[in-house]
Design a protein around this motif. Structure first.
Motif, PDB file in Angstrom:
ATOM      1  N   MET A 102      33.506  51.334  -1.602  1.00 55.22           N
ATOM      2  CA  MET A 102      33.545  49.872  -1.080  1.00 55.22           C
ATOM      3  C   MET A 102      34.780  49.490  -0.725  1.00 55.22           C
ATOM      4  N   GLU A 103      35.963  50.050  -1.578  1.00 52.42           N
ATOM      5  CA  GLU A 103      37.345  49.860  -1.428  1.00 52.42           C
ATOM      6  C   GLU A 103      37.848  50.113  -0.071  1.00 52.42           C
ATOM      7  N   ASN A 104      37.427  51.583   0.208  1.00 54.70           N
ATOM      8  CA  ASN A 104      37.680  51.964   1.513  1.00 54.70           C
ATOM      9  C   ASN A 104      37.136  51.335   2.725  1.00 54.70           C
ATOM     10  N   ARG A 105      35.924  50.854   2.502  1.00 50.96           N
ATOM     11  CA  ARG A 105      34.939  50.144   3.642  1.00 50.96           C
ATOM     12  C   ARG A 105      35.707  48.849   3.861  1.00 50.96           C
ATOM     13  N   ILE A 106      36.106  48.132   2.725  1.00 50.53           N
ATOM     14  CA  ILE A 106      36.672  46.833   3.220  1.00 50.53           C
ATOM     15  C   ILE A 106      37.966  46.692   3.951  1.00 50.53           C
ATOM     16  N   TRP A 107      38.767  47.704   3.588  1.00 55.26           N
ATOM     17  CA  TRP A 107      40.060  47.676   4.192  1.00 55.26           C
ATOM     18  C   TRP A 107      39.893  48.374   5.600  1.00 55.26           C
ATOM     19  N   GLU A 108      39.038  49.036   5.752  1.00 51.84           N
ATOM     20  CA  GLU A 108      38.276  49.358   7.330  1.00 51.84           C
ATOM     21  C   GLU A 108      38.132  48.263   8.009  1.00 51.84           C
ATOM     22  N   ILE A 109      37.259  47.284   7.450  1.00 51.25           N
ATOM     23  CA  ILE A 109      36.835  46.193   8.150  1.00 51.25           C
ATOM     24  C   ILE A 109      38.035  45.228   8.282  1.00 51.25           C
ATOM     25  N   ILE A 110      38.784  45.003   7.496  1.00 49.34           N
ATOM     26  CA  ILE A 110      40.028  44.199   7.466  1.00 49.34           C
ATOM     27  C   ILE A 110      40.894  44.653   8.562  1.00 49.34           C
ATOM     28  N   ALA A 111      41.343  45.769   8.466  1.00 48.27           N
ATOM     29  CA  ALA A 111      42.138  46.478   9.663  1.00 48.27           C
ATOM     30  C   ALA A 111      41.590  46.178  10.938  1.00 48.27           C
ATOM     31  N   ALA A 112      40.164  46.234  11.199  1.00 49.70           N
ATOM     32  CA  ALA A 112      39.693  46.114  12.297  1.00 49.70           C
ATOM     33  C   ALA A 112      39.815  44.464  12.952  1.00 49.70           C
ATOM     34  N   SER A 113      39.363  43.671  11.728  1.00 47.72           N
ATOM     35  CA  SER A 113      39.535  42.346  12.012  1.00 47.72           C
ATOM     36  C   SER A 113      40.962  41.914  12.322  1.00 47.72           C
ATOM     37  N   ILE A 114      41.889  42.265  11.732  1.00 47.20           N
ATOM     38  CA  ILE A 114      43.371  41.836  11.892  1.00 47.20           C
ATOM     39  C   ILE A 114      43.969  42.490  13.271  1.00 47.20           C
ATOM     40  N   HIS A 115      43.303  43.396  13.687  1.00 43.25           N
ATOM     41  CA  HIS A 115      43.619  44.311  15.417  1.00 43.25           C
ATOM     42  C   HIS A 115      43.183  43.193  16.212  1.00 43.25           C
ATOM     43  N   GLY A 116      41.948  42.679  15.845  1.00 42.80           N
ATOM     44  CA  GLY A 116      41.159  41.825  16.857  1.00 42.80           C
ATOM     45  C   GLY A 116      40.034  42.646  17.544  1.00 42.80           C
ATOM     46  N   GLU A 117      39.477  43.743  16.936  1.00 47.36           N
ATOM     47  CA  GLU A 117      38.429  44.387  17.254  1.00 47.36           C
ATOM     48  C   GLU A 117      37.107  43.550  17.029  1.00 47.36           C
ATOM     49  N   GLU A 118      36.099  43.843  17.815  1.00 48.86           N
ATOM     50  CA  GLU A 118      34.732  42.955  17.661  1.00 48.86           C
ATOM     51  C   GLU A 118      34.033  43.713  16.393  1.00 48.86           C
ATOM     52  N   LEU A 119      33.607  42.748  15.330  1.00 45.47           N
ATOM     53  CA  LEU A 119      33.010  43.519  14.142  1.00 45.47           C
ATOM     54  C   LEU A 119      31.547  43.429  14.457  1.00 45.47           C
ATOM     55  N   SER A 120      30.900  44.320  14.073  1.00 45.59           N
ATOM     56  CA  SER A 120      29.313  44.402  14.013  1.00 45.59           C
ATOM     57  C   SER A 120      28.891  43.127  12.891  1.00 45.59           C
ATOM     58  N   SER A 121      27.542  43.009  13.195  1.00 48.65           N
ATOM     59  CA  SER A 121      27.096  41.781  12.211  1.00 48.65           C
ATOM     60  C   SER A 121      27.202  42.105  10.865  1.00 48.65           C
ATOM     61  N   GLU A 122      26.900  43.336  10.356  1.00 48.46           N
ATOM     62  CA  GLU A 122      26.998  43.956   8.975  1.00 48.46           C
ATOM     63  C   GLU A 122      28.346  43.910   8.599  1.00 48.46           C
ATOM     64  N   GLU A 123      29.460  44.252   9.537  1.00 49.60           N
ATOM     65  CA  GLU A 123      30.750  44.159   8.944  1.00 49.60           C
ATOM     66  C   GLU A 123      31.391  42.786   8.821  1.00 49.60           C
ATOM     67  N   ALA A 124      31.036  41.844   9.667  1.00 51.51           N
ATOM     68  CA  ALA A 124      31.169  40.575   9.559  1.00 51.51           C
ATOM     69  C   ALA A 124      30.617  39.885   8.243  1.00 51.51           C
ATOM     70  N   ILE A 125      29.560  40.216   7.870  1.00 51.37           N
ATOM     71  CA  ILE A 125      28.990  39.850   6.471  1.00 51.37           C
ATOM     72  C   ILE A 125      29.723  40.109   5.391  1.00 51.37           C
ATOM     73  N   VAL A 126      30.225  41.418   5.442  1.00 52.08           N
ATOM     74  CA  VAL A 126      30.927  42.202   4.510  1.00 52.08           C
ATOM     75  C   VAL A 126      32.305  41.433   4.324  1.00 52.08           C
ATOM     76  N   LEU A 127      32.761  41.298   5.447  1.00 56.21           N
ATOM     77  CA  LEU A 127      34.498  40.496   5.297  1.00 56.21           C
ATOM     78  C   LEU A 127      34.087  39.079   4.802  1.00 56.21           C
ATOM     79  N   ARG A 128      33.135  38.400   5.238  1.00 53.26           N
ATOM     80  CA  ARG A 128      32.806  36.967   4.806  1.00 53.26           C
ATOM     81  C   ARG A 128      32.550  36.969   3.201  1.00 53.26           C
ATOM     82  N   ASP A 129      31.705  37.952   2.753  1.00 50.39           N
ATOM     83  CA  ASP A 129      31.570  37.997   1.348  1.00 50.39           C
ATOM     84  C   ASP A 129      32.718  38.123   0.480  1.00 50.39           C
ATOM     85  N   TRP A 130      33.492  39.241   1.300  1.00 48.32           N
ATOM     86  CA  TRP A 130      34.844  39.306   0.518  1.00 48.32           C
ATOM     87  C   TRP A 130      35.833  38.209   0.457  1.00 48.32           C
ATOM     88  N   LEU A 131      35.871  37.342   1.621  1.00 46.98           N
ATOM     89  CA  LEU A 131      36.777  36.342   1.569  1.00 46.98           C
ATOM     90  C   LEU A 131      36.213  35.442   0.610  1.00 46.98           C
TER      91      LEU A 131
END
Length: 392
Positions: free
Chosen positions: A1-30
């Motif tokens: 899970m740790e690697n997964r969240i940092w992957e999503i954070i990196a994509a979000s910060i760079h401005g990549e479009e997240l999938s629905s699943e990734e958006a939910i994971v990031l929201r829950d983490w925040l």
């Protein structure tokens, strides 16, 4: 899970479009805790401020090698591609311990870390300064020990300042303390009589250590919510900008921000009497609000939704067709920021909604932007508000 969240954070910060699943994971983490939200802010700000900087030396390959022990080999994830392609390793190396030669020397590293901390915009937090009758000042974030003054015990625990009267409670000499809440702060006070007071940002309250025998009078500047202990023999009086609000046992909110000639008294429970400088008075019933203006004899009274004026103490802001100018003034005091409008049209636009008081400023502004009416630009601690040129 740790690697997964940092992957999503990196994509979000760079401005990549997240999938629905990734958006939910990031929201829950925040939403998990404040620490996660603050870390995300620091990562995003550092990346935006330094991605094109020639002052930052990034050895990407060494950064990845030194971090490889923490990851499984064989599969190159999007997180790694982001690091190699955009240099986002600099962010994680400095703030999250990915392990990199980020800066050429320790001095530069300290300067950049300091810059990130000072520039980030975070919600307010419990902070206050207590000024004793002797003039001595106590920072309540640092001075957490018990303080005894004559017969009164003063406790500062769990972001609540509490006064407990001693054996000389009936002493006639009133000794005043002052509680000052800065911008970006809040605090709770329990007075000697058992009354509770919630103080909002940029507020000052002057009050007796021990109340006298005939009345309970205090002096307010700013905004506070009162839960008054009932005492029919001693009315509770709040003096604010020439207005006296008197109660026996009740709950109400008073708003009298600095540089304003208006005093708003909103009654939640019980009954209060409001009297202005001109000697005009009125009695409020629950869900009523009194507006006193300097130099105006008449007191305006109207029915209101009390949540719009008292919800701040419960952790959120509620707005109902409120001008954006007023909303941003509220956020200025809470986030300790400066807001600039490029035109008066945006300032007068009205918005409705409910915003979490401890929300990341980016998320909060995004919610307002969903109306497609306005745009926000953040420059250090200044937010510039303008009309959305593409508004429909």
């Amino acid at each position: 899970m740790e690697n997964r969240i940092w992957e999503i954070i990196a994509a979000s910060i760079h401005g990549e479009e997240l999938s629905s699943e990734e958006a939910i994971v990031l929201r829950d983490w925040l939403e998990e805790n404040e620490r996660n939200r603050n870390e995300y802010i620091r990562l995003k700000m550092f990346y935006q401020e330094n991605r094109g900087s020639s002052q930052v030396f990034i050895d990407i390959q060494r950064a990845w090698r030194e971090n490889s022990d923490r990851r499984k080999t064989g599969k190159i994830t999007r997180f790694r591609r982001q690091i190699v392609r955009m240099g986002i390793a600099a962010v994680f190396a400095l703030l999250m311990g990915v392990g990199a030669l980020l800066l050429t020397n320790n001095k530069e590293k300290q300067e950049i870390e300091k810059k990130v901390v000072e520039a980030q915009i975070v919600p307010g937090s419990p902070k206050a300064v207590l000024t004793l009758a002797s003039g001595e000042q106590l920072d309540l974030q640092k001075d957490r020990h018990f303080i005894s003054k004559d017969s009164c015990e003063i406790r500062n625990e769990g972001n609540v300042l509490e006064y407990v009267a001693g054996i000389n409670k009936k002493e006639k000499i009133l000794e005043y303390n002052t509680l000052t809440i800065p911008r970006g702060g809040e605090y709770q006070l329990k007075l000697e009589d058992g009354s509770n007071v919630w103080l909002n940002a940029e507020t000052e309250l002057r009050f007796p250590v021990v109340f006298g025998g005939n009345e309970r009078r205090i002096f307010l500047t700013g905004e506070a919510y009162f839960e008054v202990a009932k005492d029919t023999l001693r009315p509770f009086i709040v003096c604010v900008n020439g207005v006296d609000v008197t109660a026996l046992g009740t709950e109400f909110n008073i708003l009298a921000v600095q540089e304003s000639d208006e005093v708003f008294t909103t009654l939640v429970n019980g009954s209060v009497r409001v009297e202005n400088k001109e000697g005009v008075e009125c009695i409020l019933n629950p869900a009523e609000q009194a507006l006193c203006k300097k130099g105006v004899a008449e007191i305006g009274v109207q029915k209101v939704n009390t949540a719009l004026y008292s919800s701040w103490k419960d952790g959120y802001y509620a707005f109902d067709k409120q001008p954006l100018g007023e909303i941003m003034k509220t956020l200025e005091r809470w986030y300790d920021i400066r807001v600039v409008f490029t035109d008066t049209v945006a300032e007068k636009m009205r918005f409705s909604g409910r915003l979490r008081r401890y929300e990341d400023i980016d998320n909060l502004l995004t919610m307002i932007k969903l109306t497609n009416d306005v745009d926000f630009k953040i420059e250090k601690r200044t937010i510039i508000v303008s009309i959305n040129k593409n508004r429909k």
